[in-house]
Write a protein that holds these residues in place. Structure first.
Motif, mmCIF file in Angstrom:
data_model
loop_
_atom_site.group_PDB
_atom_site.id
_atom_site.type_symbol
_atom_site.label_atom_id
_atom_site.label_comp_id
_atom_site.label_asym_id
_atom_site.label_seq_id
_atom_site.Cartn_x
_atom_site.Cartn_y
_atom_site.Cartn_z
ATOM 1 N N PRO A 93 0.830 -1.211 0.000
ATOM 2 C CA PRO A 93 0.000 0.000 0.000
ATOM 3 C C PRO A 93 0.858 1.253 0.000
ATOM 4 O O PRO A 93 1.997 1.260 0.485
ATOM 5 C CB PRO A 93 -0.802 -0.136 1.298
ATOM 6 C CG PRO A 93 0.004 -1.032 2.166
ATOM 7 C CD PRO A 93 0.718 -1.981 1.255
ATOM 8 N N GLN A 94 0.297 2.324 -0.574
ATOM 9 C CA GLN A 94 1.049 3.572 -0.670
ATOM 10 C C GLN A 94 1.367 4.156 0.695
ATOM 11 O O GLN A 94 2.416 4.758 0.883
ATOM 12 C CB GLN A 94 0.257 4.578 -1.509
ATOM 13 C CG GLN A 94 0.076 4.143 -2.960
ATOM 14 C CD GLN A 94 -0.677 5.172 -3.773
ATOM 15 O OE1 GLN A 94 -1.146 6.174 -3.238
ATOM 16 N NE2 GLN A 94 -0.798 4.933 -5.072
ATOM 17 N N GLU A 95 0.442 3.989 1.643
ATOM 18 C CA GLU A 95 0.689 4.539 2.970
ATOM 19 C C GLU A 95 1.526 3.628 3.846
ATOM 20 O O GLU A 95 1.762 3.927 5.021
ATOM 21 C CB GLU A 95 -0.645 4.837 3.672
ATOM 22 C CG GLU A 95 -1.543 3.619 3.856
ATOM 23 C CD GLU A 95 -2.413 3.350 2.648
ATOM 24 O OE1 GLU A 95 -3.348 2.546 2.767
ATOM 25 O OE2 GLU A 95 -2.160 3.964 1.580
ATOM 26 N N GLY A 96 1.997 2.525 3.327
ATOM 27 C CA GLY A 96 2.849 1.615 4.079
ATOM 28 C C GLY A 96 2.046 0.528 4.773
ATOM 29 O O GLY A 96 0.823 0.617 4.927
ATOM 30 N N GLN A 97 2.754 -0.509 5.219
ATOM 31 C CA GLN A 97 2.115 -1.627 5.882
ATOM 32 C C GLN A 97 1.926 -1.342 7.376
ATOM 33 O O GLN A 97 2.792 -0.771 8.028
ATOM 34 C CB GLN A 97 2.975 -2.901 5.730
ATOM 35 C CG GLN A 97 3.123 -3.386 4.297
ATOM 36 C CD GLN A 97 1.902 -4.145 3.836
ATOM 37 O OE1 GLN A 97 0.882 -4.138 4.511
ATOM 38 N NE2 GLN A 97 2.015 -4.782 2.685
ATOM 39 N N HIS A 98 0.753 -1.759 7.882
ATOM 40 C CA HIS A 98 0.510 -1.685 9.322
ATOM 41 C C HIS A 98 -0.388 -2.865 9.697
ATOM 42 O O HIS A 98 -1.453 -3.049 9.110
ATOM 43 C CB HIS A 98 -0.157 -0.372 9.728
ATOM 44 C CG HIS A 98 -0.241 -0.201 11.217
ATOM 45 N ND1 HIS A 98 0.851 0.123 11.986
ATOM 46 C CD2 HIS A 98 -1.285 -0.342 12.074
ATOM 47 C CE1 HIS A 98 0.484 0.195 13.262
ATOM 48 N NE2 HIS A 98 -0.819 -0.092 13.337
ATOM 49 N N ASP A 114 -4.653 -6.312 8.279
ATOM 50 C CA ASP A 114 -3.875 -5.231 7.676
ATOM 51 C C ASP A 114 -4.694 -3.955 7.642
ATOM 52 O O ASP A 114 -5.836 -3.906 8.115
ATOM 53 C CB ASP A 114 -3.399 -5.620 6.267
ATOM 54 C CG ASP A 114 -4.565 -5.935 5.333
ATOM 55 O OD1 ASP A 114 -5.710 -5.568 5.637
ATOM 56 O OD2 ASP A 114 -4.322 -6.556 4.278
ATOM 57 N N ASN A 115 -4.129 -2.912 7.068
ATOM 58 C CA ASN A 115 -4.788 -1.609 7.002
ATOM 59 C C ASN A 115 -5.275 -1.287 5.595
ATOM 60 O O ASN A 115 -5.471 -0.133 5.243
ATOM 61 C CB ASN A 115 -3.822 -0.513 7.458
ATOM 62 C CG ASN A 115 -2.575 -0.440 6.581
ATOM 63 O OD1 ASN A 115 -2.156 -1.450 6.030
ATOM 64 N ND2 ASN A 115 -1.966 0.730 6.476
#
Length: 628
Positions: A352-357, A407-408
């Motif tokens: 994802p563009q906003e990063g993994q969380h 995930d997010n």
């Protein structure tokens, strides 16, 4: 060119050996014998001068002047001598350049590459050397930005070249005004100028069948990885630059798309997906689309299409590896005694563009687990802690803790991983003493000697097994008649008188039990039918065997006679035609009596010529030798 007469050229001097003090015998007078009217000589000094104005090198460059020197003051009776003076006029820039023709006509293909030569122009200059040097330039016209001109220093010609790509369809002709000028001028001759000249050049552009051209020249497309098969992701457009404007057919260079993920419509140029895309497998596709003229397939244009597959949250996070830990029996609430394994982490193939969380929690079925709890560290990892103390191996030595990982992404995806926790006995410092979990049972390393001994034992066992198998193969098996095996029988055939039991052959008649096979063999061996006709005619019809069997036996007899390599068989001999049903009864000795006196062969005389030999051998005779 020299404009003033009397210009000094050279001075000649003659000597006289006479005494200069004695009269005029040593006084020399100079005169010109050859070279008029261009040159003159001073009679006293011998100085040679020009005699005419406007001497032109371009008209005459070389002169031969003959000078005479005569003593006695040139009087009659004086002695004379001559000399030759070669005079060359040097060049000056007194001639302006001139084009021999005022119009040039040239042509060039529209496919001519940049810097290719279109044609040449030349301006003539009567001067030579540096005075004849030329500089060409384009001074006017509608092709100043399309063409260029360069000067060849060796031949002093102007070379017109292509500066930009040409297009017959855009512009079919150009006009250029070319100037040729002397770069080195002499101020004293400027009144003879101008020292420059111009000419006009007409250039025609010739049409060439060109391949299709794509607009734009490169494509960049972004496509989500969950796009449906058959979705149009880009319209590829090309056109024929020629006036004919031929129809175009589109295709994909398959070497650029070996996986065949894309398809292009042959007429519209619509680029579509042909297979599901997966960013996690291939995130970029670089394909080449071809455009071919319908009327001329040799004209093919191409364009590069770069496809970027955009990420979609289609992969759930999962444990980075298999997690297994232990808890000591004496562990207190809120801890797990294995610092390297108590923290778990996850991975996700998405990007994802906003990063993994990641978010961790116990699975719903373990939400109220009384033994363990989970703490999300908010850094994509989680700690597993005990909720109580007093674990016992004999009660339960292994716990399986389901952990939910989310995930997010949109939509949110999750998966469940299992953490295995073993209950172990530990000392006061938390070091494992014993643990039932197989993962913590350390294998005892073998010494080199023990390993060699084990390998030797295995080798001996293999040798024994091979020896036993070899002995079993060599042992002679007792002959046991299988229930499915048929008894091989012999058919004894008497083709002529005499021979008796020596004239026998053994045959396998097992196939006689199958009438179909007998019929098939008979059909293939029709040539054997009359073989034992001599005996079969005497057999009563009631005793004659089935015709199919009869024919089969004959065929087998023939095969046995012809086969030199047929192995012998132990068999039971039967006599098919000399038995009870035969007119001759049995000729076998198996049923004969022990003495000749008990056997009479008088009946042989009644059997005809065929049995004459036997009758003579076994029949009774009188004293005269006649049979009785």
């Amino acid at each position: 060119m020299v404009f003033l007469s009397g210009t000094s050229v050279i001075q000649v001097t003659a000597t006289d050996a006479d005494d200069p003090t004695y009269g005029n015998s040593a006084r020399v007078v100079y005169s010109i014998l050859q070279g008029q009217p261009y040159f003159s000589v001073d009679s006293r000094t011998g100085l040679i001068r020009t005699a005419l104005m406007n001497m032109d090198r371009e008209a005459k460059e070389y002169y031969e002047v003959i000078i005479q020197a005569k003593d006695m003051g040139g009087q009659l009776g004086g002695l004379a001598g001559t000399t030759t003076v070669n005079i060359t006029l040097s060049d000056v820039n007194d001639n302006p350049p001139r084009f021999p023709q005022k119009h040039y006509q040239m042509s060039v293909l529209e496919s001519a590459p940049v810097s290719s030569t279109v044609g040449r122009v030349v301006a003539k200059d009567l001067d030579e050397g540096i005075n004849a040097e030329m500089k060409y330039s384009l001074v006017d016209g509608d092709g100043l930005d399309v063409f260029d001109i360069n000067t060849d220093p060796n031949y002093q010609v102007g070379i017109i070249t292509v500066r930009k790509p040409l297009s017959f369809e855009s512009k079919k002709s150009y006009t250029l005004k070319v100037e040729g000028a002397n770069p080195h001028l002499e101020m004293r001759f400027l009144n003879l100028g101008p020292f420059r000249d111009t000419t006009t050049v007409h250039i025609s552009v010739e049409d060439v069948d060109e391949p299709p051209v794509f607009e734009p020249s490169i494509y960049f497309v972004e496509v989500p990885e969950d796009v449906e098969i058959g979705t149009t992701i880009q319209i590829i457009s090309a056109k024929d630059p020629d006036v004919t404007n031929n129809s175009i057919r589109y295709s994909i260079d398959r070497s650029s798309d070996p996986g065949r993920f894309f398809y292009v419509d042959i007429t519209s140029g619509a680029l579509m997906t042909a297979r599901p895309l997966d960013r996690e497998d291939i995130s970029w596709h670089n394909i080449t689309v071809l455009a071919t003229e319908l009327n001329n397939p040799s004209q093919v244009g191409s364009v590069s299409v770069t496809v970027k597959v955009l990420d979609v949250n289609d992969n759930a996070p999962e444990f980075a590896r298999f997690y297994e830990t232990f808890v000591c029996e004496n562990a207190k609430a809120g801890q797990v005694r294995n610092a390297s394994n108590t923290r778990v982490s996850a991975i996700d193939r998405d990007d994802p563009q906003e990063g993994q969380h990641f978010y961790y929690s116990l699975a719903p079925e373990a939400a109220n687990n009384p033994n363990f709890t989970l703490r999300d560290n908010q850094d994509n990892t989680a700690w597993i802690l005990t909720r109580r103390s007093g674990f016992r191996q004999h009660e339960q030595n292994t716990f399986y803790l389901p952990i939910l990982i989310s995930d997010n992404g949109r939509p949110v995806l999750s998966s469940t991983g299992t953490l295995t926790v073993h209950v172990c006995s530990c000392d006061e410092e938390g070091m494992v003493m014993s643990c039932n979990a197989e993962a913590y049972v350390l294998p005892v390393s073998l010494s080199r000697g023990a390993l060699i001994a084990i390998l030797a034992c295995i080798f001996v066992l293999l040798v024994l097994v091979l020896l036993i198998l070899s002995m079993r193969r060599q042992r002679k098996q007792p002959y046991i008649i299988d229930e499915e095996e048929n008894i091989h029988e012999n058919i004894v055939r008497y083709d002529d008188e005499g021979g008796g039991e020596e004239d026998t052959e053994a045959f396998d008649i097992a196939a006689m039990w199958n009438p179909r096979e007998a019929q098939l063999v008979v059909k293939n061996r029709q040539d054997m039918l009359p073989e034992i006709e001599s005996l079969s005619r005497y057999v009563p019809q009631a005793c004659v065997m089935d015709n199919n069997v009869h024919n089969y036996v004959l065929a087998k007899l023939y095969e046995a006679d012809m086969d030199l390599w047929a192995p012998p068989f132990d068999s039971l001999q039967t006599y098919m035609f000399e038995g009870n049903g035969s007119v001759a009864e049995s000729l076998s000795s198996l049923q004969s009596v022990t003495t000749d006196s008990e056997q009479s062969y008088d009946y042989l005389t009644d059997w005809g010529p065929r049995f004459k030999k036997l009758a003579e051998m076994y029949g009774a005779t009188d004293s005269s030798g006649a049979l009785w």
